[in-house]
Structures are given as structure tokens and as C-alpha cells.
Design an enzyme around this catalytic site. Sequence first.
Site, PDB file in Angstrom:
ATOM      1  N   ALA A  99      10.402   2.923   6.028  1.00 55.36           N
ATOM      2  CA  ALA A  99       9.871   1.610   6.418  1.00 55.36           C
ATOM      3  C   ALA A  99      10.415   1.182   7.779  1.00 55.36           C
ATOM      4  O   ALA A  99       9.811   1.480   8.815  1.00 55.36           O
ATOM      5  CB  ALA A  99      10.190   0.597   5.339  1.00 55.36           C
ATOM      6  N   ARG A 100      11.540   0.516   7.764  1.00 57.91           N
ATOM      7  CA  ARG A 100      12.209   0.113   8.994  1.00 57.91           C
ATOM      8  C   ARG A 100      13.724   0.250   8.794  1.00 57.91           C
ATOM      9  O   ARG A 100      14.237  -0.112   7.729  1.00 57.91           O
ATOM     10  CB  ARG A 100      11.906  -1.349   9.329  1.00 57.91           C
ATOM     11  CG  ARG A 100      10.558  -1.579   9.967  1.00 57.91           C
ATOM     12  CD  ARG A 100      10.491  -1.021  11.393  1.00 57.91           C
ATOM     13  NE  ARG A 100       9.229  -1.342  12.021  1.00 57.91           N
ATOM     14  CZ  ARG A 100       8.158  -0.533  12.037  1.00 57.91           C
ATOM     15  NH1 ARG A 100       8.214   0.660  11.472  1.00 57.91           N
ATOM     16  NH2 ARG A 100       7.054  -0.897  12.650  1.00 57.91           N
ATOM     17  N   HIS A 134      11.284   9.065  13.126  1.00 58.50           N
ATOM     18  CA  HIS A 134      10.215   8.067  12.943  1.00 58.50           C
ATOM     19  C   HIS A 134       8.844   8.757  13.058  1.00 58.50           C
ATOM     20  O   HIS A 134       8.062   8.464  13.953  1.00 58.50           O
ATOM     21  CB  HIS A 134      10.356   6.952  13.996  1.00 58.50           C
ATOM     22  CG  HIS A 134       9.620   5.687  13.624  1.00 58.50           C
ATOM     23  ND1 HIS A 134      10.097   4.434  13.900  1.00 58.50           N
ATOM     24  CD2 HIS A 134       8.445   5.495  12.986  1.00 58.50           C
ATOM     25  CE1 HIS A 134       9.239   3.523  13.474  1.00 58.50           C
ATOM     26  NE2 HIS A 134       8.223   4.152  12.909  1.00 58.50           N
ATOM     27  N   GLU A 149      16.845   2.735  16.891  1.00 55.78           N
ATOM     28  CA  GLU A 149      16.183   3.949  17.391  1.00 55.78           C
ATOM     29  C   GLU A 149      16.110   3.925  18.916  1.00 55.78           C
ATOM     30  O   GLU A 149      15.866   2.860  19.489  1.00 55.78           O
ATOM     31  CB  GLU A 149      14.760   4.034  16.798  1.00 55.78           C
ATOM     32  CG  GLU A 149      14.797   4.203  15.295  1.00 55.78           C
ATOM     33  CD  GLU A 149      13.417   4.076  14.638  1.00 55.78           C
ATOM     34  OE1 GLU A 149      12.405   4.012  15.372  1.00 55.78           O
ATOM     35  OE2 GLU A 149      13.365   4.037  13.405  1.00 55.78           O
ATOM     36  N   HIS A 175       0.826  -1.211   0.000  1.00 49.68           N
ATOM     37  CA  HIS A 175       0.000   0.000   0.000  1.00 49.68           C
ATOM     38  C   HIS A 175       0.863   1.266   0.000  1.00 49.68           C
ATOM     39  O   HIS A 175       0.618   2.199  -0.763  1.00 49.68           O
ATOM     40  CB  HIS A 175      -0.935   0.012   1.216  1.00 49.68           C
ATOM     41  CG  HIS A 175      -1.953  -1.088   1.155  1.00 49.68           C
ATOM     42  ND1 HIS A 175      -2.959  -1.109   0.221  1.00 49.68           N
ATOM     43  CD2 HIS A 175      -2.102  -2.213   1.889  1.00 49.68           C
ATOM     44  CE1 HIS A 175      -3.688  -2.199   0.387  1.00 49.68           C
ATOM     45  NE2 HIS A 175      -3.184  -2.885   1.391  1.00 49.68           N
TER      46      HIS A 175
HETATM   47  C1  8YV Z   1       4.337   4.583  13.945  1.00 47.90           C
HETATM   48  C2  8YV Z   1       5.095   2.507  12.605  1.00 47.90           C
HETATM   49  O1  8YV Z   1       5.201   5.670  14.048  1.00 47.90           O
HETATM   50  O2  8YV Z   1       3.182   1.797  11.442  1.00 47.90           O
HETATM   51  C3  8YV Z   1       4.211   1.482  11.996  1.00 47.90           C
HETATM   52  O3  8YV Z   1       4.570   0.285  12.083  1.00 47.90           O
HETATM   53  O4  8YV Z   1       6.174   2.223  13.001  1.00 47.90           O
HETATM   54  C4  8YV Z   1       4.627   3.925  12.661  1.00 47.90           C
HETATM   55  O5  8YV Z   1       3.533   4.195  11.907  1.00 47.90           O
HETATM   56  C5  8YV Z   1       4.288   3.817  15.177  1.00 47.90           C
HETATM   57  O6  8YV Z   1       3.610   2.637  15.101  1.00 47.90           O
HETATM   58  C6  8YV Z   1       3.795   4.632  16.357  1.00 47.90           C
HETATM   59  O7  8YV Z   1       4.704   4.396  17.288  1.00 47.90           O
END
Ligand code: 8YV
Length: 309
Positions: A227-228, A275, A257, A150
Site C-alpha cells: 500500500a504505502r 514499488h 522512497e 478493491h
Molecule cells: C504506482 C501507486 O506504482 O497506484 C498508486 O498509487 O503508487 C502505484 O500504482 C504509481 O502510481 C506509478 O508511479
Amino acid sequence: MNPAILLLEPMMPEIEKQLDAAYTVYRAATPEQLEKIAGSIRGIASGGGTGVPRAVMDSLPHLEIIAINGIGTDAVDLNEARRRGIHVTTTPGVLTDDVADMAMGLLLSLLRGLPAADRYVRDGAWGSTPPPPLGHRVSGRRLGILGMGHVGQAVATRARAFGMPVSYTDRRDKGLPGYAFVPDLPTLAHHSDVLVVAASGGAESRHLVNRQVLDALGPDGVLINVARGSVVDEAALVAALADGTLGGAGLDVFEHEPDVPDGLRTSPHTVLQSHRASATVETRLAMGNLVVGNLAAHFAGQPLLTPVL
Ligand code: 8YV
């Protein structure tokens, strides 16, 4: 009595208020505190990056549900959750556009040198010292996307509007009209000026963007990661930026992080965020409401809204 839940990452005050009204919410428990309440905890709410440390999961014998405020499940041991019959939910759909916007924001910032020019004006240097170097044109620049889910597709839609030809790689050809599928990442990087990482984190994607991929992107190429951090070999990235074999990087996520290597923080060729790709009022509300809705459905014995497990 309200069920007890553990909140491992703060959420918006409006959302936490709803949680407080329905549950006994424990926040930021130390291991000693956790030990005292462990037997009562039935649910966890956490962020995608934070997830649930395995030790925490192991210490909660009556855990029934993990509601992730995000789309990533890479920081949750899904196999263990499945084995124990613990439900896991995420917040799909509602953050896609914001994350894609962040990718474009980083891309534009980096190529047009927005942070340097902003500092130039703020510092009162305009008129007295030479201007920052010229930026680079965005339109016409070839975009490669790693992970055409997506978010990847939302990035592609935006990039197309900016006049960028788009190619992508994924586990399989998704047959998307207008976007060329390239089966392997080094070849995609070789034929791209900008590589956007939009793939899920986890063992399967760890360090997919390695030195070979960065070299293929080349000295005029830039990497964008929304992403990560784990998808990129960060040490290789620092080295490639330092020796000029990669042109630049726009990063919202990092391997460890909140630690960000000096080589990324001090480089003139990086634009960095903490992030924040989903960090808008609208999206965080929508995400939070899904967390609240999933927990409520679970404790009411109703079907989960957005289950992963
Ligand atoms: C958010 C994320 O910043 O969707 C995810 O997996 O890492 C991010 O959208 C996070 O989940 C909020 O801490």
C-alpha cells in the site's frame, strides 16, 4: 497552441508519445526552469507515490488538473486542490489485480524462501553446501488484511484459493461473506500469521502498523505491505525484525522512497521490491491510457473519466 503540462514521473513511451502529440510537455523541471514555465502550466501528470509537492502546486497559478497515474492521492494536497478548484483524477480498477498478485508474490517468496534458494542455485552452491533452511507452508496460514477495499478484496480472493482463512479490519464491517471482520488492528494481528497492508496512505492511516501491532503478529508472523510505506512505522519494523519479535516482512513500499533502511536491506527475513506492484506492461498501459483520457476530457471540456475532484 497545445496546452502545457508538467510530467513529474516518467510513463511508458507509448503513453508519453500520446502526451507529446497533444501537449507541450515539460519534464523534470528544476526550480529555476519551473519558474520560467510556471505561468503556462495547466496540467500535471504524476505517479501515486510521487504526487505533487505542495511547493510545485503553489508555484503554478493556472493549474487546472492533476492526473495521477495510480490510485493513491496521499501525495497530493486534496484540500488545497479543492480550494483552488483544481481537478484530480486517478486510475482506479485497472491495477487492482496486479497489486493483489504482488502481495501474494511477496507472501509466497517470504514463506517459501524463494530468494535464498534462487541465490543458492545461481551461486553454484547446490551440491556443495547445505541447502537453505526449510520454508513454511502457506495453506492454512491465517491471513489478516488491513484495508478491505478493491485491493484488499482481491488479495482475499487469491488467499482463499491458497487455502488461507481470511479476516480483515477496516473503518467498518463490510459484511463480506466468508471473511471475518475484526474491529481493531492489534486483535486482527494477534489472530493472524500474515498481515497484508492494503489501506490507503495519508494522515489517517499513518503508522497504524506500530510496535504493538508487530508484537501482536509475533515471531512467527509476517507483514506484507503493497500500500504505502507511511502506514507502517518503519523504525519499529526494523527493530522488530532485528530482535526477532517479528518473523519477516515482504515490502513493495517504504516510508522514504527510494531510501530503504539498512536494517531492511540486509535482513535475511525480508523480501523487497521497488514499488512495483502495478508495474506490468498491461496495467501501466491501462493506467497511462486513463491519464491520457482524463487530460483529454478536461481540455475538451468533457466529463472526466475517473475523477476524485
Ligand atoms: C504506482 C501507486 O506504482 O497506484 C498508486 O498509487 O503508487 C502505484 O500504482 C504509481 O502510481 C506509478 O508511479
